[in-house]
Scaffold this motif. Structure first.
Motif, PDB file in Angstrom:
ATOM      1  N   ALA A 177       7.674  -8.041  -6.044  1.00 20.46           N
ATOM      2  CA  ALA A 177       8.094  -6.930  -6.759  1.00 20.46           C
ATOM      3  C   ALA A 177       7.274  -5.619  -6.553  1.00 20.46           C
ATOM      4  CB  ALA A 177       7.955  -7.184  -8.271  1.00 20.46           C
ATOM      5  N   ALA A 178       5.874  -5.847  -6.365  1.00 21.67           N
ATOM      6  CA  ALA A 178       5.134  -4.669  -6.135  1.00 21.67           C
ATOM      7  C   ALA A 178       5.410  -4.140  -4.665  1.00 21.67           C
ATOM      8  CB  ALA A 178       3.481  -5.322  -6.015  1.00 21.67           C
ATOM      9  N   CYS A 179       5.443  -4.892  -3.758  1.00 19.68           N
ATOM     10  CA  CYS A 179       5.853  -4.643  -2.453  1.00 19.68           C
ATOM     11  C   CYS A 179       7.076  -3.666  -2.420  1.00 19.68           C
ATOM     12  CB  CYS A 179       6.212  -5.770  -1.414  1.00 19.68           C
ATOM     13  SG  CYS A 179       6.138  -5.377   0.285  1.00 19.68           S
ATOM     14  N   GLU A 180       8.052  -4.275  -3.145  1.00 22.86           N
ATOM     15  CA  GLU A 180       9.523  -3.411  -3.355  1.00 22.86           C
ATOM     16  C   GLU A 180       9.272  -2.061  -3.939  1.00 22.86           C
ATOM     17  OE1 GLU A 180      11.967  -6.090  -5.150  1.00 22.86           O
ATOM     18  OE2 GLU A 180      11.987  -7.675  -3.449  1.00 22.86           O
ATOM     19  N   LEU A 181       8.488  -2.364  -5.021  1.00 21.53           N
ATOM     20  CA  LEU A 181       8.120  -1.133  -5.727  1.00 21.53           C
ATOM     21  C   LEU A 181       7.390  -0.008  -5.215  1.00 21.53           C
ATOM     22  CD1 LEU A 181       7.780   0.753  -8.194  1.00 21.53           C
ATOM     23  CD2 LEU A 181       5.859  -0.544  -9.082  1.00 21.53           C
ATOM     24  N   ILE A 182       6.470  -0.366  -4.176  1.00 24.53           N
ATOM     25  CA  ILE A 182       5.812   0.563  -3.262  1.00 24.53           C
ATOM     26  C   ILE A 182       6.451   1.254  -2.232  1.00 24.53           C
ATOM     27  CG2 ILE A 182       3.761   0.741  -1.617  1.00 24.53           C
ATOM     28  CD1 ILE A 182       2.420  -1.381  -3.427  1.00 24.53           C
ATOM     29  N   VAL A 186      -0.121   5.462 -13.754  1.00 23.45           N
ATOM     30  CA  VAL A 186      -0.009   4.096 -13.597  1.00 23.45           C
ATOM     31  C   VAL A 186       0.609   3.182 -14.202  1.00 23.45           C
ATOM     32  CG1 VAL A 186      -2.432   4.719 -13.408  1.00 23.45           C
ATOM     33  CG2 VAL A 186      -1.694   4.074 -15.578  1.00 23.45           C
ATOM     34  N   GLY A 187       0.918   2.052 -13.800  1.00 24.47           N
ATOM     35  CA  GLY A 187       1.665   1.028 -14.258  1.00 24.47           C
ATOM     36  C   GLY A 187       1.777  -0.180 -13.266  1.00 24.47           C
ATOM     37  N   ALA A 188       2.396  -1.392 -13.833  1.00 25.21           N
ATOM     38  CA  ALA A 188       2.709  -2.648 -13.331  1.00 25.21           C
ATOM     39  C   ALA A 188       4.118  -2.897 -13.036  1.00 25.21           C
ATOM     40  CB  ALA A 188       2.078  -3.642 -14.037  1.00 25.21           C
ATOM     41  N   PRO A 189       4.433  -3.633 -11.668  1.00 24.37           N
ATOM     42  CA  PRO A 189       5.724  -3.736 -11.234  1.00 24.37           C
ATOM     43  C   PRO A 189       6.763  -4.836 -12.309  1.00 24.37           C
ATOM     44  CG  PRO A 189       4.250  -5.094 -10.234  1.00 24.37           C
ATOM     45  CD  PRO A 189       3.348  -4.263 -10.912  1.00 24.37           C
ATOM     46  N   GLN A 190       7.796  -4.656 -12.041  1.00 23.52           N
ATOM     47  CA  GLN A 190       8.617  -5.627 -12.872  1.00 23.52           C
ATOM     48  C   GLN A 190       8.322  -7.104 -12.750  1.00 23.52           C
ATOM     49  OE1 GLN A 190      12.779  -5.232 -11.978  1.00 23.52           O
ATOM     50  NE2 GLN A 190      13.302  -5.767 -14.354  1.00 23.52           N
ATOM     51  N   GLY A 191       8.024  -7.837 -13.920  1.00 22.70           N
ATOM     52  CA  GLY A 191       7.722  -9.166 -13.815  1.00 22.70           C
ATOM     53  C   GLY A 191       6.241  -9.345 -13.895  1.00 22.70           C
ATOM     54  N   GLU A 192       5.312  -8.295 -13.816  1.00 23.53           N
ATOM     55  CA  GLU A 192       4.044  -8.336 -14.083  1.00 23.53           C
ATOM     56  C   GLU A 192       3.709  -7.914 -15.634  1.00 23.53           C
ATOM     57  OE1 GLU A 192       0.718  -9.075 -14.266  1.00 23.53           O
ATOM     58  OE2 GLU A 192       0.739  -8.891 -12.105  1.00 23.53           O
ATOM     59  N   ARG A 193       3.354  -8.920 -16.322  1.00 17.13           N
ATOM     60  CA  ARG A 193       3.322  -8.970 -17.737  1.00 17.13           C
ATOM     61  C   ARG A 193       1.724  -8.442 -18.316  1.00 17.13           C
ATOM     62  NH1 ARG A 193       6.962 -14.095 -19.568  1.00 17.13           N
ATOM     63  NH2 ARG A 193       8.723 -13.269 -18.259  1.00 17.13           N
ATOM     64  N   VAL A 246      -0.756   1.159  -8.687  1.00 16.67           N
ATOM     65  CA  VAL A 246      -0.029  -0.089  -9.153  1.00 16.67           C
ATOM     66  C   VAL A 246      -1.043  -1.188  -9.435  1.00 16.67           C
ATOM     67  CG1 VAL A 246       1.921  -1.643  -8.233  1.00 16.67           C
ATOM     68  CG2 VAL A 246       2.305   0.878  -7.777  1.00 16.67           C
ATOM     69  N   SER A 247      -0.766  -1.852 -10.454  1.00 15.22           N
ATOM     70  CA  SER A 247      -1.597  -3.005 -10.772  1.00 15.22           C
ATOM     71  C   SER A 247      -0.926  -4.387 -10.621  1.00 15.22           C
ATOM     72  CB  SER A 247      -2.137  -2.689 -12.165  1.00 15.22           C
ATOM     73  OG  SER A 247      -3.015  -3.807 -12.549  1.00 15.22           O
ATOM     74  N   VAL A 248      -1.561  -5.142  -9.978  1.00 19.03           N
ATOM     75  CA  VAL A 248      -0.811  -6.303  -9.612  1.00 19.03           C
ATOM     76  C   VAL A 248      -1.876  -7.834 -10.000  1.00 19.03           C
ATOM     77  CG1 VAL A 248       0.766  -7.790  -8.031  1.00 19.03           C
ATOM     78  CG2 VAL A 248       0.222  -5.338  -7.661  1.00 19.03           C
ATOM     79  N   LEU A 305       2.319   3.773 -17.909  1.00 17.19           N
ATOM     80  CA  LEU A 305       3.633   3.088 -17.989  1.00 17.19           C
ATOM     81  C   LEU A 305       3.576   1.588 -18.461  1.00 17.19           C
ATOM     82  CD1 LEU A 305       5.169   4.614 -14.874  1.00 17.19           C
ATOM     83  CD2 LEU A 305       5.281   5.659 -17.267  1.00 17.19           C
ATOM     84  N   GLY A 306       2.271   1.146 -18.746  1.00 15.42           N
ATOM     85  CA  GLY A 306       2.354  -0.250 -19.096  1.00 15.42           C
ATOM     86  C   GLY A 306       2.820  -1.266 -17.905  1.00 15.42           C
ATOM     87  N   ALA A 307       3.216  -2.367 -18.590  1.00 15.47           N
ATOM     88  CA  ALA A 307       3.714  -3.590 -17.728  1.00 15.47           C
ATOM     89  C   ALA A 307       5.239  -3.851 -17.537  1.00 15.47           C
ATOM     90  CB  ALA A 307       2.824  -4.846 -18.145  1.00 15.47           C
ATOM     91  N   ASP A 308       5.547  -4.554 -16.510  1.00 16.10           N
ATOM     92  CA  ASP A 308       6.823  -4.879 -16.403  1.00 16.10           C
ATOM     93  C   ASP A 308       7.761  -3.787 -16.160  1.00 16.10           C
ATOM     94  OD1 ASP A 308       8.958  -6.732 -16.190  1.00 16.10           O
ATOM     95  OD2 ASP A 308       8.754  -7.435 -17.997  1.00 16.10           O
ATOM     96  N   LEU A 309       7.480  -2.976 -15.184  1.00 12.45           N
ATOM     97  CA  LEU A 309       8.406  -1.715 -15.325  1.00 12.45           C
ATOM     98  C   LEU A 309       9.403  -1.843 -14.041  1.00 12.45           C
ATOM     99  CD1 LEU A 309       8.879   0.904 -16.885  1.00 12.45           C
ATOM    100  CD2 LEU A 309       7.668   2.143 -15.221  1.00 12.45           C
ATOM    101  N   PRO A 310      10.478  -1.636 -14.263  1.00  9.88           N
ATOM    102  CA  PRO A 310      11.629  -1.724 -13.177  1.00  9.88           C
ATOM    103  C   PRO A 310      11.168  -0.620 -12.348  1.00  9.88           C
ATOM    104  CG  PRO A 310      12.787  -1.959 -15.248  1.00  9.88           C
ATOM    105  CD  PRO A 310      11.468  -1.629 -15.485  1.00  9.88           C
TER     106      PRO A 310
END
Length: 208
Positions: free
Chosen positions: A155-160, A92-99, A145-147, A121-126
């Motif tokens: 960033a979430a769309c790109e991560l997924i 579990v984690g949040a995409p880059q830019g999500e703090r 993925v948390s948004v 994985l926490g927040a704001d992960l590349p």
């Protein structure tokens, strides 16, 4: 006054000891540790975030509250460890830019309680680091993925998309958070499913 309102007052006052005292009192009164997360900590933080968004609070109040809640969760976390064999591993984690990382940790603890091994994985992960974590996690059954912030949707769309490509679409990816409003919204982001809350997420995970 509701428990979350009592907690909110202590958070806004910057009173960490008082905030913990509210949580302890709620537990003694019979509130489950899961409900502490979902019906006390979470609504208090949502209320503070909403007040900041309206311009009624300075941002330091939200940061102050987040720090206190993080410490409370650190004390409660061991109570969420499941017993017996795990159902598999979840990243579990949040995409880059999500703090916003507290919600990620809340979900992680609640899933541990339900029997999964969870890697937070926490927040704001590349994206590439998120992918590496999924690849290196044994017995992985899903990625979540948390948004929370609308600004993190791209960033979430790109991560997924990157996760789906890297796994050969073999690892289900579920998305949730305040910035994802519906199942079609989650589908637009490329996820396999939308979790409006932890119970829905558990249902998706158990369906496979």
């Amino acid at each position: 006054m509701l428990w979350w309102e009592r907690l909110e007052a202590r958070l806004l006052a910057g009173d960490g000891s008082g905030a913990w005292a509210v949580v302890e009192a709620a537990l003694v009164a019979g509130v489950s540790v899961e409900d502490i997360y979902t019906k006390v900590l979470s609504p208090a933080m949502v209320s503070i975030g909403d007040q900041w968004a309206r311009g009624d609070l300075e941002i330091y109040y939200e940061h102050q509250a987040s720090a206190i809640v993080g410490r409370i969760m650190g004390r409660l976390g061991p109570r969420f460890v499941g017993r017996g064999r795990t159902k598999g591993s979840i990243v579990v984690g949040a995409p880059q830019g999500e703090r916003h990382g507290l919600v990620v940790s809340m979900v992680a603890d609640l899933l541990r309680q339900r029997g999964w091994e969870v890697f937070d994985l926490g927040a704001d992960l590349p994206a590439q680091s998120f992918i590496a974590a999924v690849k290196n996690t044994p017995d992985v059954v899903a990625a979540c993925v948390s948004v929370t912030s609308p600004s993190a949707r791209d960033a979430a769309c790109e991560l997924i998309a990157a996760l789906r490509e890297a796994s050969g679409d073999a690892v289900p990816i579920y998305v949730g958070g305040a910035a994802v409003l519906s199942a079609p919204d989650a589908e637009e982001l490329g996820a396999h499913g939308w979790a409006s809350n932890v119970d829905v997420l558990v249902g998706l995970l158990e369906q496979g």
